[in-house]
Enzyme design. Structure first.
Site, PDB file in Angstrom:
ATOM      1  N   GLU A   1       0.885  -1.168   0.000  1.00  0.00           N
ATOM      2  CA  GLU A   1       0.000   0.000   0.000  1.00  0.00           C
ATOM      3  C   GLU A   1       0.917   1.211   0.000  1.00  0.00           C
ATOM      4  O   GLU A   1       1.720   1.384   0.926  1.00  0.00           O
ATOM      5  CB  GLU A   1      -0.892  -0.043   1.241  1.00  0.00           C
ATOM      6  CG  GLU A   1      -2.097   0.880   1.136  1.00  0.00           C
ATOM      7  CD  GLU A   1      -1.914   2.174   1.890  1.00  0.00           C
ATOM      8  OE1 GLU A   1      -1.631   3.193   1.233  1.00  0.00           O
ATOM      9  OE2 GLU A   1      -2.020   2.140   3.120  1.00  0.00           O
TER      10      GLU A   1
ATOM     11  N   CYS B   1      -1.065   8.885   3.388  1.00  0.00           N
ATOM     12  CA  CYS B   1      -1.095   8.410   1.996  1.00  0.00           C
ATOM     13  C   CYS B   1      -2.327   8.963   1.305  1.00  0.00           C
ATOM     14  O   CYS B   1      -2.328   9.229   0.110  1.00  0.00           O
ATOM     15  CB  CYS B   1      -1.184   6.896   1.907  1.00  0.00           C
ATOM     16  SG  CYS B   1      -0.422   6.032   3.230  1.00  0.00           S
TER      17      CYS B   1
END
Ligand SMILES: Cc1cc2nc3c(=O)[nH]c(=O)nc-3n(C[C@H](O)[C@H](O)[C@H](O)COP(=O)(O)OP(=O)(O)OC[C@H]3O[C@@H](n4cnc5c(N)ncnc54)[C@H](O)[C@@H]3O)c2cc1C
Length: 1017
Positions: free
Chosen positions: A771, A805
């Site tokens: 990720e 993120c």
């Protein structure tokens, strides 16, 4: 007097108010029983019904005209597609600047509704044609000014032949008009004068529309308009007593964009002088001034503000009797709030006015409590409980000599009950010492009937004043209120509701709640992680106090050699852990979740000290870690148990899942607890042992998590914390032949290094779950609400100092609203507080903490310097020089095109690009960036939102909200392309990737034949 230049000195606000009010969440049935006992024998409900029935009867005999809002909402309740369309249009259409979007919005909303299917007056009427005729006819009379000068006129002209849109715009304008007394205070005062002439008992409280300022410029504008209004009201003549004349209502969120408990110093320094200037002006003119009640999170603070204001008044205007506060009966703490206000009046030797309302933000309060995982609701969960609370509060107010009660309600039952109570208290006649209130445009019929009584108390009309741009939020609240099934005004218009039902007594035992408690949001099998309500002092103080305890020393780093040894040991331990029955593995996770919940205080402090997390981010992160544990336990039970498969007779087929071996989990510093825990417990529950490598910057949070897992019953040999640099220790783990899989969260660049390393190894072929980052965009069209956009932008781009993120990097805003939105963003950025979240004294007020370390600071500084050369600086948050070596001040730049976006900048740096033309092309440009993590969309055109979401190649799409803070099991998180491999963390497919699969086929007919078949089974 000018509210903005002639300011009194700041008043000393009492910093603590927890002793004044109880906790908001208590046992609701018990509280109801207490209030019932209080009112027992004090109110004869038969008399209430006898009083209210003729009013209802009279109003029902003369129903409002078709175009009146009550009638509209009766025909098209907000629970219907038509009512919803009407509300959506009312909320958005008037602010849309461009024809193209106005058309798209109207078509989108009207397309969803079937107005033509409704009938009234026995004839078929399409709503829009009816409205069009009414609207155009009425607008000739009512909207002359707009045609000549206003911005709306331009829109209407441009819409030209598009009659449906034009008619809708007009209809919405007219709807709005029903709630506004005048576009400016002069106009409103003229209409008020006409009301005075019509009835001597009528008074007004003017509300200058506007609330929730996002910028100080807006706040100053609102404060200025309040000051002007006070001057204008005063100029029309002074009554003998404040209660006998018109006055003003003010919203504190309008006069300061940071009216929040966390910004205590700002409230004291900036808001209080503004408020006191208005108070002084009202007191000098002997007018009444009421502070409106807003959201629950401001309740405790509002009491401190009232106290400080009362102290100021007692000193400067000791004989003024016009200061007032609104109290919401729907608060579970309403009776205690009333008592606190009485106590303040008593202590300062003042008479205060108290406007008792039921409360306008019920749905929002319920949602907030659920989102925050509060232990219960701060508002009653049943309408009857609110009605009961209203009466209990009324009883207290009527008994207090220091209070002038103002009962604001449109409900005939409530009004009749108040009059009964007043009669019993001997408060009836020419000067009863209390008044009734209603909103302009609502409850007119019932109050007209009440006014016919010879002993009627005065009636004050709350009268909004302002232009369309400031009306919309208010209008939607009124539409919701009038359209809600449970609302009195709605039921009044519905002949199907009998009068006894309409006037039914709320003096009954507690109704069972139909709402799940916030903790039970996800059903009985999974408890929602417990949150902390920052607006409640007794909840937040222990967390802040813990910041004074220094964090422990960091664990020492491992070497590559010790990492290899750890892998061997974990390999040896894996079969035993894999053999632990699944329910017991799940139980370990659940116990760990409970332990984390109990350690909230310690963990939030550690996250502030080590991870530099703000208070809100810290609480959210601990909750996320807890949710991961409970969610994966639930998922494991549902998905990892052996599964029977179909097959021919005489054969048994089964699919079984098991741990793959040793999983290497490499987590980042930006979520040192949540991502660390999420990776590790997913791997563990699937039957793997885990080599857990935290980021070098945040090993303490990881160590604490491991300790709690072991305390929860995880065998100590099933996990090893391996600390140290990624290049050595991390690389050694990944390269180890016993590595059965890697779960990585971090940069795209490192994910690729790991991928190559795994590909080159000679061992088994193992999965990589990565990720990574994103160039996350938010697309804003011209139907979006600028205030909502600005909230979402500021939170998404700058919370956690942009080090998420999911953070917003690229704001794409339609050119029609770009100037306005950009200006508001700049104003909101100016309000952000940079500081040290770990500072016990001031940390709570910090919005933006430091970036993670010196290396990140240097890199970000260089990237900002490049943007300063290449792009246009839009805004930068002012920051104390003390922080210049540790923080990056939030900054926004405008670029000419999306193509100028070079790379992910992992900090509080926002890029803005304007767009026009087809939105599909904008989405294609975002897709072309190659990342695919999060996307924000702000539009009121539902169809457009869905089209963009379908076209966008991203993992998480958020419509009309911020785009950070994905919730486990609610918004499974993770992207595609350069943003990661999936499966999504916190989603139903995640655990499978940690498992090996085995099908077991047994020939049950092998020994002699198919006994089961022959036996007829
Ligand atoms: C003069 C005036 C000033 C006002 N100022 C304010 C203010 O400062 N702040 C503010 O918040 N509101 C304010 N209001 C709005 C007021 O809160 C609403 O008008 C009021 O809630 C409607 O109450 P009612 O008695 O007229 O109608 P009713 O139909 O009897 O009551 C509706 C109210 O019941 C409550 N309710 C609805 N469903 C539930 C449920 N399931 N469980 C528990 N409670 C429920 C809600 O409060 C809802 O608004 C003001 C109203 C007036 C008339």
């Amino acid at each position: 007097m000018n509210a903005l230049t002639d300011l009194p000195a700041p008043a000393a606000l009492a910093a603590t108010f927890s002793d004044r009010l109880p906790a908001p969440v208590r046992d609701e049935p018990q509280q109801v029983a207490r209030l019932l006992a209080e009112l027992h024998g004090r109110l004869d409900w038969a008399a209430v019904i006898a009083l209210g029935t003729p009013w209802v009867d009279a109003v029902r005999r003369h129903p409002a005209p078709f175009w009146a809002m009550e009638s509209l909402l009766r025909e098209y309740p907000i629970s219907s597609a038509e009512g919803l369309a009407l509300m959506r249009l009312a909320e958005a259409l008037l602010r849309v600047p461009d024809t193209e979007t106005a058309l798209a919005l109207t078509a989108d909303q009207l397309g969803r509704a079937d107005f033509a299917a409704h009938t009234h007056d026995g004839q078929e009427h399409a709503l829009m044609s009816h409205l069009a005729a009414q609207a155009i006819e009425l607008s000739k009379k009512m909207l002359p000014g707009d045609e000549a000068t206003g911005q709306r006129a331009g829109l209407l002209q441009r819409l030209g032949a598009k009659t449906v849109v034009a008619a809708t715009v007009r209809a919405i304008q007219l709807l709005g008009r029903q709630f506004v007394l005048g576009q400016n205070i002069g106009e409103a005062l003229d209409r008020a004068a006409a009301n005075h002439r019509e009835h001597r008992l009528l008074r007004h409280s003017f509300d200058m529309l506007g609330e929730g300022a996002r910028t100080d410029a807006d706040a100053q504008r609102y404060a200025g308009s309040y000051a002007d209004a006070i001057r204008a009201i005063a100029a029309r003549g002074r009554p003998g007593r404040p209660e006998d004349g018109d006055g003003i209502s003010i919203k504190l969120s309008a006069i300061d964009p940071r009216y929040e408990a966390a910004q205590f110093a700002t409230v004291q320094r900036r808001m209080m002088p503004r408020l006191l200037a208005l108070v002084d002006a009202a007191a000098s003119a002997n007018l009444n001034l009421t502070i409106d009640a807003e959201e629950t999170e401001r309740l405790e603070l509002s009491l401190a503000v009232l106290d400080a204001t009362a102290a100021h008044v007692a000193q400067r205007f000791p004989t003024w009797r016009g200061l007032g506060l609104a109290v919401q009966a729907y608060q579970t703490r309403a009776p205690e709030m009333v008592e606190a206000v009485i106590e303040i009046a008593r202590r300062h030797g003042l008479r205060l006015m108290v406007r008792l309302v039921k409360g306008a933000y019920w749905d929002g309060e319920i949602k907030r409590a659920q989102e925050m995982g509060l232990s219960g609701y701060p508002v009653w969960t049943d309408k009857r409980h609110t009605d009961l609370s209203y009466l209990a509060c009324a009883q207290r107010l009527l008994a207090a000599a220091e209070i002038y009660p103002q009962f604001a309600t449109h409900n005939a039952g409530t009004i009749a009950a108040i009059l009964e109570m007043a009669r019993a208290a001997g408060r009836i006649g020419a000067d009863p010492g209390f008044e009734l209130q209603r909103l302009h445009g609502m409850g007119e019929g019932i109050h007209r009937e009440v006014l016919k009584r010879t002993d009627a108390p005065p009636l004050r009309i709350y009268a909004p004043v302002g232009e369309h741009r400031d009306l919309l939020a208010y209008l939607v609240r009124r539409l919701l209120e009038n359209g809600a099934n449970s609302s009195f005004v709605h039921q009044l218009a519905d002949e199907a509701v009998s009068i006894p039902a309409l006037l039914a007594s709320p003096l009954r035992a507690a109704a069972p709640s139909t709402l799940p408690l916030p903790r039970r949001l996800y059903g009985e099998s999974r408890v929602n992680a417990l949150g902390v309500d920052p607006g409640v002092e007794r909840e937040r103080l222990p967390l802040l106090a813990r910041l004074a305890v220094p964090m422990p020393a960091a664990p020492t780093d491992d070497s590559a050699a010790s990492a290899a040894l750890a892998m061997d040991a974990l390999h040896r331990a894996q079969p035993a852990w894999n053999a632990v029955p699944l329910p017991e593995r799940c139980a370990v996770l659940r116990r760990a979740a409970n332990l984390m919940e109990r350690q909230m205080t310690e963990l939030v402090a550690l996250l502030a000290q080590e991870g530099r997390k703000t208070f809100g981010d810290g609480v959210a992160e601990v909750r996320e870690a807890i949710d991961f544990c409970r969610y994966y336990a639930e998922q494991a039970e549902a998905r990892l148990a052996p599964q029977a498969l179909p097959g021919p007779t005489g054969e048994k087929n089964e699919l079984r899942l098991h741990g793959r071996g040793v999983f290497v989990c490499i987590s980042p510093w930006n979520f040192p607890l949540a991502i660390f825990a999420g990776q590790v417990v997913a791997a563990l529950v699937a039957g793997n042992t885990v080599a857990a490598k935290p980021a070098e910057q945040t090993p303490r949070s990881a160590r604490r998590c491991v300790e709690l897992l072991i305390e929860a019953g995880l065998p100590a040999d099933a996990i090893r914390l391996v600390c140290g640099p990624g290049e050595t220790v991390g690389a050694a783990l990944v390269a180890h032949p016993r590595c059965a899989g890697v779960c990585f969260t971090g940069s795209t660049q490192v994910a690729k290094i790991i991928q190559r390393q795994l590909a080159m190894g000679n061992g088994p072929i193992v999965p990589l779950i990565a990720e990574t980052g994103g160039l996350n965009a938010m697309i804003v069209d011209s139907s979006a609400l600028p205030e909502q956009v600005v909230d979402a932008v500021v939170q998404s781009a700058f919370r956690s100092a942009g080090q998420r993120c999911s953070a917003l990097r690229l704001l794409l805003v339609h050119e029609g609203v770009a100037d306005k939105v950009t200006e508001m963003i700049a104003g909101a950025m100016a309000e952000l507080v940079c500081g040290d979240p770990a500072d016990a004294a001031s940390g709570w007020s910090v919005d933006v903490g430091p970036v993670i370390d010196a290396e990140a600071h240097a890199g970000l500084s260089a990237q900002v310097a490049r943007l300063e050369r290449e792009a246009r600086l839009v805004a930068r948050t002012a920051m104390d020089a003390r922080f210049s070596a540790t923080h990056i001040a939030p900054v926004a730049f405008e670029l000419k095109s999306v193509r100028e976006m070079k790379q992910e900048i992992f900090g509080p740096v926002l890029h803005i690009v304007r767009w026009s033309g087809p939105v599909d092309a904008v989405v294609d440009q975002v897709n072309a960036l190659g990342y695919g993590l999060t996307l924000g969309i702000h539009t009121r055109i539902d169809d457009r939102a869905h089209r963009i979401a379908e076209r966008a190649r991203v993992g998480n799409v958020y419509v009309n909200r911020n785009m950070i803070g994905a919730v486990v099991g609610v918004q499974p998180f993770g992207g595609e392309g350069l943003s990661g491999t999936g499966p999504k963390a916190g989603g139903p497919h995640y655990l499978y990737r940690f498992c090996g699969e085995q099908t077991l086929t047994v020939n049950t007919a092998a020994a002699g034949g198919n006994a089961a078949l022959l036996a007829g089974e």
